[in-house]
Motif scaffolding. Structure first.
Motif, mmCIF file in Angstrom:
data_model
loop_
_atom_site.group_PDB
_atom_site.id
_atom_site.type_symbol
_atom_site.label_atom_id
_atom_site.label_comp_id
_atom_site.label_asym_id
_atom_site.label_seq_id
_atom_site.Cartn_x
_atom_site.Cartn_y
_atom_site.Cartn_z
ATOM 1 N N PHE A 144 1.043 -0.994 -0.021
ATOM 2 C CA PHE A 144 -0.080 -0.017 -0.048
ATOM 3 C C PHE A 144 0.804 1.225 -0.010
ATOM 4 C CE2 PHE A 144 -2.612 3.199 1.896
ATOM 5 C CZ PHE A 144 -3.880 3.068 1.175
ATOM 6 N N GLU A 145 1.849 1.300 0.708
ATOM 7 C CA GLU A 145 2.819 2.380 0.801
ATOM 8 C C GLU A 145 3.280 2.779 -0.669
ATOM 9 O OE1 GLU A 145 6.927 3.675 2.845
ATOM 10 O OE2 GLU A 145 6.414 1.668 2.882
ATOM 11 N N GLU A 146 3.735 1.413 -1.397
ATOM 12 C CA GLU A 146 4.288 1.662 -2.879
ATOM 13 C C GLU A 146 3.364 2.117 -3.922
ATOM 14 O OE1 GLU A 146 7.103 1.811 -5.706
ATOM 15 O OE2 GLU A 146 7.721 1.582 -3.352
ATOM 16 N N TRP A 147 2.270 1.364 -3.917
ATOM 17 C CA TRP A 147 1.396 1.463 -5.014
ATOM 18 C C TRP A 147 -0.071 2.000 -4.584
ATOM 19 C CZ3 TRP A 147 3.308 -3.879 -4.761
ATOM 20 C CH2 TRP A 147 4.503 -3.964 -5.441
ATOM 21 N N GLY A 148 -0.322 2.405 -3.427
ATOM 22 C CA GLY A 148 -1.716 2.838 -2.895
ATOM 23 C C GLY A 148 -2.863 1.744 -3.077
ATOM 24 N N GLU A 149 -3.943 2.420 -3.310
ATOM 25 C CA GLU A 149 -5.026 1.198 -3.881
ATOM 26 C C GLU A 149 -4.758 0.620 -4.796
ATOM 27 O OE1 GLU A 149 -8.264 3.852 -6.493
ATOM 28 O OE2 GLU A 149 -8.135 4.526 -4.144
ATOM 29 N N GLY A 150 -3.715 1.040 -5.882
ATOM 30 C CA GLY A 150 -3.300 0.006 -7.040
ATOM 31 C C GLY A 150 -2.750 -1.262 -6.425
ATOM 32 N N CYS A 151 -2.497 -1.284 -5.221
ATOM 33 C CA CYS A 151 -1.745 -2.726 -4.797
ATOM 34 C C CYS A 151 -2.794 -3.634 -4.842
ATOM 35 C CB CYS A 151 -1.500 -2.564 -3.347
ATOM 36 S SG CYS A 151 -2.600 -2.263 -2.023
ATOM 37 N N LEU A 152 -4.196 -3.541 -4.867
ATOM 38 C CA LEU A 152 -5.211 -4.497 -4.765
ATOM 39 C C LEU A 152 -5.123 -5.361 -5.829
ATOM 40 C CD1 LEU A 152 -8.121 -2.206 -3.468
ATOM 41 C CD2 LEU A 152 -7.025 -4.231 -2.459
ATOM 42 N N GLU A 153 -4.835 -4.750 -7.185
ATOM 43 C CA GLU A 153 -4.783 -5.621 -8.464
ATOM 44 C C GLU A 153 -3.638 -6.714 -8.362
ATOM 45 O OE1 GLU A 153 -6.857 -5.404 -10.537
ATOM 46 O OE2 GLU A 153 -8.069 -3.496 -10.366
ATOM 47 N N ARG A 154 -2.769 -6.259 -7.582
ATOM 48 C CA ARG A 154 -1.374 -7.434 -7.368
ATOM 49 C C ARG A 154 -1.799 -8.478 -6.486
ATOM 50 N NH1 ARG A 154 3.347 -4.679 -9.230
ATOM 51 N NH2 ARG A 154 2.978 -2.563 -10.040
ATOM 52 N N LEU A 155 -2.766 -8.334 -5.522
ATOM 53 C CA LEU A 155 -2.830 -9.376 -4.407
ATOM 54 C C LEU A 155 -3.552 -10.719 -4.967
ATOM 55 C CD1 LEU A 155 -4.213 -6.946 -1.614
ATOM 56 C CD2 LEU A 155 -1.769 -7.452 -2.304
ATOM 57 N N ASN A 156 -2.986 -11.589 -4.721
ATOM 58 C CA ASN A 156 -3.734 -12.900 -5.055
ATOM 59 C C ASN A 156 -4.074 -13.556 -3.629
ATOM 60 O OD1 ASN A 156 -4.435 -15.609 -5.550
ATOM 61 N ND2 ASN A 156 -2.944 -15.903 -7.100
ATOM 62 N N GLY A 157 -5.094 -13.619 -3.248
ATOM 63 C CA GLY A 157 -5.561 -14.245 -1.997
ATOM 64 C C GLY A 157 -6.945 -14.084 -1.548
ATOM 65 N N GLU A 158 -7.412 -14.362 -0.333
ATOM 66 C CA GLU A 158 -8.601 -13.892 0.156
ATOM 67 C C GLU A 158 -8.214 -13.169 1.689
ATOM 68 O OE1 GLU A 158 -10.056 -17.571 2.603
ATOM 69 O OE2 GLU A 158 -9.041 -18.421 0.821
ATOM 70 N N PHE A 159 -8.906 -12.037 1.557
ATOM 71 C CA PHE A 159 -8.517 -11.019 2.474
ATOM 72 C C PHE A 159 -9.726 -9.994 2.769
ATOM 73 C CE2 PHE A 159 -6.975 -9.845 -1.634
ATOM 74 C CZ PHE A 159 -7.406 -8.801 -1.731
ATOM 75 N N ALA A 160 -9.796 -9.336 3.950
ATOM 76 C CA ALA A 160 -10.394 -8.271 4.400
ATOM 77 C C ALA A 160 -9.244 -7.517 5.253
ATOM 78 C CB ALA A 160 -11.605 -8.479 4.992
#
Length: 397
Positions: free
Chosen positions: A200-216
């Protein structure tokens, strides 16, 4: 006590020297004043609850210590604070409390958060982590899977500006960690949750597209005084929101939100109708009045002005695709098998034993067969059986 009726008045007082700010940068005092007075002007906080206190120049660093901030949530005798924490004469600095529940000795913020955590102990039996920063707080009940020793949450980035906690797991955390380390980020744990805060520090909300998982998860930005809350693409991990008593609260289960003193403990009739017709309430509500889900594939920001509007960051694409696949069915089947095999492989990443649920159907049987290929130890499998033969699949397990 100093009552500031508007942001303009606060700025005027500051510029006139009526608020002594020699101990802190001008930007910092303006931010604190802005946050506090915006809350008052929006009527989320009575003006009389905005309290100004402070300390000497050389005691600014101790004021930033989380232990001091937590102590401030319990004690409202400023003379006691001066004598026991600041050790000397003090000047005035701003802090704010969001409402009467957090601003009373009967129900301080840490107590409320720990009461909520008690409702989630079954989800995280391995530990409880608490973080409080002024009017914001978060608490995590942990089920340890990755980095059992040092992965307790909440976790922070290098300079302590961003704090994060998560329910779930990032399956591609080793690959993301390597990429972030290459960009200069320094890690203090092996936890997949720490990968979140640096992403999140590096990409902001754009980090979401990079995440592979199940999360809240939630990321708290101490400088912006803003929480970023997000949920995975398909809503595998639950997340409930409520606005109650002037507060915004969120939790993995609605029952935790019902611990808020102002919560309305009443079933929603429309949600019951949806449950019996659609198997579950729609994301704009829950089983309880005033509590709703954050929809799958959405994020939302929470700041001094309250709860923002949820934003969709992912959706299932429908309609014709550009281009048409003309490979043979066998080639397409092999591509699907490879993707499914890799998905199973990365879900086996854990520092604890991993088992499979075997129902007897095609999906769980295929998953179990693929998981067995990636394990060297005995793979534990669990299944259910039913006395009624119309529903029993134990013969296929």
């Amino acid at each position: 006590f100093i009552i500031v009726p508007s942001p303009d008045t606060a700025v005027s007082m500051f510029e006139a020297g009526e608020l002594d700010a020699t101990y802190v940068e001008e930007v910092a005092i303006r931010r604190v004043l802005r946050d506090a007075t915006l809350l008052a002007s929006s009527q989320r906080v009575p003006a009389a609850q905005i309290r100004f206190m402070g300390m000497n120049q050389n005691l600014y660093a101790p004021f930033q210590d989380i232990r001091v901030r937590q102590a401030m949530m319990y004690f409202y005798d400023f003379e006691w604070l001066r004598e026991n924490i600041f050790f000397g004469s003090y000047r005035r600095v701003a802090t704010y409390f969001p409402n009467s529940h957090f601003g009373t000795e009967d129900y301080p913020l840490p107590k409320l958060l720990l009461d909520m955590a008690g409702e989630l102990a079954h989800r995280g039996p391995d530990g409880v982590g608490l973080y409080v920063d002024g009017a914001f707080g978060m608490v995590n009940t942990r089920l340890s899977i990755i980095d059992l020793e040092s992965g307790d949450q909440p976790l922070r980035n290098e300079d302590g500006r961003l704090w994060v906690m998560q329910n779930g797991e990032l399956y591609n955390h080793p690959e993301l960690r390597a990429e972030l380390e290459g960009l200069g980020h320094r890690f203090a744990t092996r936890s997949d949750t720490e990968v979140l805060v640096h992403a999140f520090e590096e990409w902001g909300e754009g980090c979401l597209e990079r995440l592979n998982g199940e999360f809240a998860f939630v990321v708290w930005d101490r400088e912006r005084r803003e929480a970023f809350v997000a949920r995975d693409r398909f809503g595998i991990r639950p997340l409930f929101l409520t606005e109650v008593g002037g507060d915004v609260a969120f939790a993995s289960e609605a029952r935790a939100l019902l611990r808020h003193p102002a919560a309305e403990r009443r079933l929603d009739p429309l949600a019951l109708v949806e449950t019996f017709t659609l198997w579950a309430p729609q994301p704009d509500r829950s089983a309880f009045v005033g509590i709703r889900e954050l929809p799958p594939g959405h994020h939302v920001r929470i700041g001094p002005r309250g709860l923002g509007t949820p934003v969709s960051w992912w959706d299932v694409p429908f309609g014709p695709r550009e281009g048409e696949r003309r490979e043979s069915p066998a080639a397409l089947a092999e591509e699907l098998r490879a993707v499914l095999d890799d998905a199973v492989r990365i879900r086996l990443r854990a520092d604890v034993p991993v088992a499979v649920y075997l129902s007897g159907g095609l999906d769980s049987s295929a998953t179990t067969a693929l998981a067995r290929r990636h394990t060297t130890a005995e793979l534990q499998a669990f299944g259910d059986g039913f006395a009624d033969p119309r529903f029993d699949e134990s013969a296929y397990q």
